[in-house]
Design a protein around this motif. Structure first.
Motif, PDB file in Angstrom:
ATOM      1  N   UNK A 392       1.111  -1.328   0.252  1.00  0.00           N
ATOM      2  CA  UNK A 392       0.020  -0.235   0.309  1.00  0.00           C
ATOM      3  C   UNK A 392       0.981   0.960  -0.078  1.00  0.00           C
ATOM      4  N   UNK A 393       0.793   2.737  -0.600  1.00  0.00           N
ATOM      5  CA  UNK A 393       0.912   3.634  -0.692  1.00  0.00           C
ATOM      6  C   UNK A 393       0.130   4.298  -0.874  1.00  0.00           C
ATOM      7  N   UNK A 394       0.134   5.391   0.659  1.00  0.00           N
ATOM      8  CA  UNK A 394      -1.024   6.240   1.009  1.00  0.00           C
ATOM      9  C   UNK A 394       0.090   6.974   0.812  1.00  0.00           C
ATOM     10  N   UNK A 395      -0.709   8.476  -0.129  1.00  0.00           N
ATOM     11  CA  UNK A 395       0.183  10.129  -0.013  1.00  0.00           C
ATOM     12  C   UNK A 395      -0.793  10.535   0.062  1.00  0.00           C
ATOM     13  N   UNK A 400      -3.737  17.362  -3.654  1.00  0.00           N
ATOM     14  CA  UNK A 400      -4.965  16.418  -3.910  1.00  0.00           C
ATOM     15  C   UNK A 400      -5.969  16.754  -2.669  1.00  0.00           C
ATOM     16  N   UNK A 401      -6.586  16.881  -3.212  1.00  0.00           N
ATOM     17  CA  UNK A 401      -8.525  16.466  -2.039  1.00  0.00           C
ATOM     18  C   UNK A 401      -8.314  15.439  -1.113  1.00  0.00           C
ATOM     19  N   UNK A 402      -8.193  14.510  -1.468  1.00  0.00           N
ATOM     20  CA  UNK A 402      -8.292  13.134  -0.708  1.00  0.00           C
ATOM     21  C   UNK A 402      -6.819  12.607  -1.041  1.00  0.00           C
ATOM     22  N   UNK A 403      -6.821  11.665  -0.088  1.00  0.00           N
ATOM     23  CA  UNK A 403      -5.461  11.107  -0.076  1.00  0.00           C
ATOM     24  C   UNK A 403      -5.473   9.993  -0.998  1.00  0.00           C
ATOM     25  N   UNK A 404      -4.192   9.456  -1.533  1.00  0.00           N
ATOM     26  CA  UNK A 404      -4.235   8.523  -3.047  1.00  0.00           C
ATOM     27  C   UNK A 404      -3.195   8.004  -2.262  1.00  0.00           C
ATOM     28  N   UNK A 405      -4.326   6.451  -2.247  1.00  0.00           N
ATOM     29  CA  UNK A 405      -4.052   5.313  -2.480  1.00  0.00           C
ATOM     30  C   UNK A 405      -4.083   4.449  -3.119  1.00  0.00           C
ATOM     31  N   UNK A 406      -2.575   3.520  -3.039  1.00  0.00           N
ATOM     32  CA  UNK A 406      -2.584   2.523  -4.676  1.00  0.00           C
ATOM     33  C   UNK A 406      -2.077   1.665  -3.721  1.00  0.00           C
ATOM     34  N   UNK A 407      -2.594  -0.358  -4.759  1.00  0.00           N
ATOM     35  CA  UNK A 407      -2.736  -0.731  -4.113  1.00  0.00           C
ATOM     36  C   UNK A 407      -1.953  -1.764  -4.682  1.00  0.00           C
ATOM     37  N   UNK A 429      -5.118   1.465  -8.645  1.00  0.00           N
ATOM     38  CA  UNK A 429      -4.808   3.161  -8.803  1.00  0.00           C
ATOM     39  C   UNK A 429      -5.898   4.123  -8.588  1.00  0.00           C
ATOM     40  N   UNK A 430      -5.919   5.289  -8.093  1.00  0.00           N
ATOM     41  CA  UNK A 430      -6.984   5.831  -8.175  1.00  0.00           C
ATOM     42  C   UNK A 430      -6.856   6.868  -9.438  1.00  0.00           C
ATOM     43  N   UNK A 431      -8.219   7.594  -9.670  1.00  0.00           N
ATOM     44  CA  UNK A 431      -7.814   8.389 -11.739  1.00  0.00           C
ATOM     45  C   UNK A 431      -8.660  10.191 -10.489  1.00  0.00           C
ATOM     46  N   UNK A 432      -7.888  11.013 -11.775  1.00  0.00           N
ATOM     47  CA  UNK A 432      -8.082  11.974 -11.249  1.00  0.00           C
ATOM     48  C   UNK A 432      -8.970  12.970 -12.402  1.00  0.00           C
ATOM     49  N   UNK A 433      -9.357  14.416 -11.667  1.00  0.00           N
ATOM     50  CA  UNK A 433      -9.328  15.421 -12.287  1.00  0.00           C
ATOM     51  C   UNK A 433      -9.657  16.116 -11.506  1.00  0.00           C
TER      52      UNK A 433
END
Length: 458
Positions: A392-395, A400-407, A429-433
């Motif tokens: 887990x990478x939790x950035x 970023x308005x929310x924490x970025x979590x990569x699993x 992974x999360x995607x953003x706008x």
């Protein structure tokens, strides 16, 4: 000389050398001994990691100008050759040559950025070239000084990883903080000292970062968010201190800290590291150009030890906190071996958002954790055993308005330990706008990728 070269290439079962107790350099391999005991030697290694990947692309992704929601690609994540050796009791040299992230579009960006024809045959380069001199040794304690092109640095063990012993599918690249910006795939021209004093292992270095203009891409434009500066070039200072509760770790090569020992050692470490550089980034505020220092530090714990030596079961784990201050508003998208070339839906204030990219680097903080369990030896008979893992990478980055979590979750099939292994991994992974808050990014769903890796290492 011809005899030496022939032996280096052809000899795969030479004398089992008597080397220092702290080193893992004691197996039958491709080496040429320079003395009868084998304490002076020259050694060759080779590692190749082939990836087969099915990736759900970020919105708007194009591949060679064609819209692609999903891609399947084949590539070489890493292909490396090392030549190193202990020439005398005190003199050591190390070189590494190879390439990274080579797939069908790996040369394509050069056409867009430089306006010249691309060349898929230009990919390999020297990663490392250095020499060391040992000024002190008593038992397993030692002090060495070195210099050259090197990955030795301070931030963390995963800032200088041994790629042939990775437990997870890939290393946490965010820990290689300036990768391909002011370095050569994390390597810099530097002088350093490293050593083992009792239970303490240390490294301390002074690096001369490369200008960002020589990175092979067009440097990010000066704007309201911090990017690497093109003026007021300064040196970089880094250091790492590790306390070994049980066994000390392999210290043969500079940097290159082992991912997992597969239960061959009993390791429990606490570490703290840092990288600092004055005027590393710049940004525009009104009519003024403001410079920021890059201040990065981390604290972490690492454990890798056997559970049942007779059966060969083992566990491995890491938990680290990273403070990442690149300057106000710094945010950089990245991911390994991007399969895409562009996007029809760019996000203002960041670049490279296509394919499998996500906000990997940024000003803020990161918690990184990984864990794995090695089943007993011979679980699959003569075909080896299995080692499942998760990371887990939790950035928490400022923009970023929310924490970025990569699993990541996966399993290693250890056919012949790390020398021959097959790894299946799923990455989510999360995607953003663009957010409703100016200059910030908001989550816009998640994407995934399946990766199958075959590693050969000798």
């Amino acid at each position: 000389m011809l005899k030496v070269i022939a032996l280096l290439v052809l000899t795969s079962s030479t004398v089992l050398a008597q080397t220092r107790a702290s080193d893992d350099n004691t197996k039958n391999d491709i080496r040429y001994n320079l003395n009868n005991s084998g304490s002076h030697y020259v050694k060759v290694t080779f590692t190749n990691q082939t990836w087969l990947r099915l990736n759900d692309n970020n919105p708007g992704t194009t591949v060679l100008s064609n819209p692609e929601n999903q891609t399947f690609d084949i590539g070489l994540r890493r292909t490396r050759m090392q030549l190193f050796g202990q020439i005398t009791d005190r003199i050591f040299f190390y070189t590494q040559f190879g390439m990274n992230n080579f797939n069908k579009i790996s040369a394509f960006p050069a056409y867009n950025k430089a306006g010249n024809a691309s060349n898929r045959k230009v990919a390999a380069f020297f990663h490392d070239a250095l020499g060391e001199y040992e000024v002190y040794r008593k038992g397993t304690s030692f002090v060495r000084f070195g210099g050259g092109l090197t990955i030795v640095n301070g931030l963390s063990r995963f800032s200088q990883p041994s790629i042939g012993t990775i437990m997870t599918m890939d290393v946490p690249v965010f820990a290689q903080a300036t990768v391909d910006q002011t370095d050569i795939f994390s390597r810099k021209l530097a002088v350093y000292s490293r050593g083992q004093i009792g239970k303490f292992n240390y490294r301390l270095g002074l690096a001369d970062p490369f200008p960002v203009e020589t990175s092979g891409g067009v440097p990010a434009a000066l704007g309201v968010n911090s990017v690497f500066a093109q003026k007021k070039h300064k040196k970089q200072i880094d250091g790492l201190l590790i306390y070994n509760f049980f066994d000390t770790e392999d210290n043969t090569t500079p940097g290159y800290m082992t991912g997992t020992y597969l239960g061959k050692r009993k390791v429990l470490n606490l570490e703290a590291g840092f990288i600092t550089q004055k005027n590393a980034t710049w940004r525009r505020e009104g009519a003024d150009t403001l410079y920021s220092s890059m201040n990065l530090w981390s604290v972490a714990a690492y454990a890798d030890m056997p559970l049942n030596k007779a059966k060969g079961t083992a566990v491995s784990g890491y938990l680290g906190y990273f403070s990442t201050d690149y300057g106000k508003g710094y945010l950089r998208y990245n991911n390994s071996m991007n399969p895409a070339t562009g996007t029809t839906q760019p996000i203002a204030g960041v670049s490279g958002t296509h394919g499998n990219a996500y906000p990997m680097f940024g000003t803020g903080s990161v918690i990184y954790a990984q864990a794995g369990y090695k089943f007993k030896d011979g679980l699959l008979g003569s075909q080896g055993t299995l080692m499942p893992f998760a990371s887990l990478q939790s950035a928490d980055y400022d923009r970023l308005t929310d924490v970025m979590n990569l699993y990541n979750v996966g399993v290693n099939w250890l056919i012949k330990g790390q020398n021959g292994k097959l790894t299946l991994n799923y990455e989510n992974r999360p995607i953003y706008k663009a957010s409703t808050v100016p200059n910030e990014l908001a989550k816009d769903g998640r994407k995934g990728a399946w990766i199958l890796q075959y590693q050969i290492s000798i």
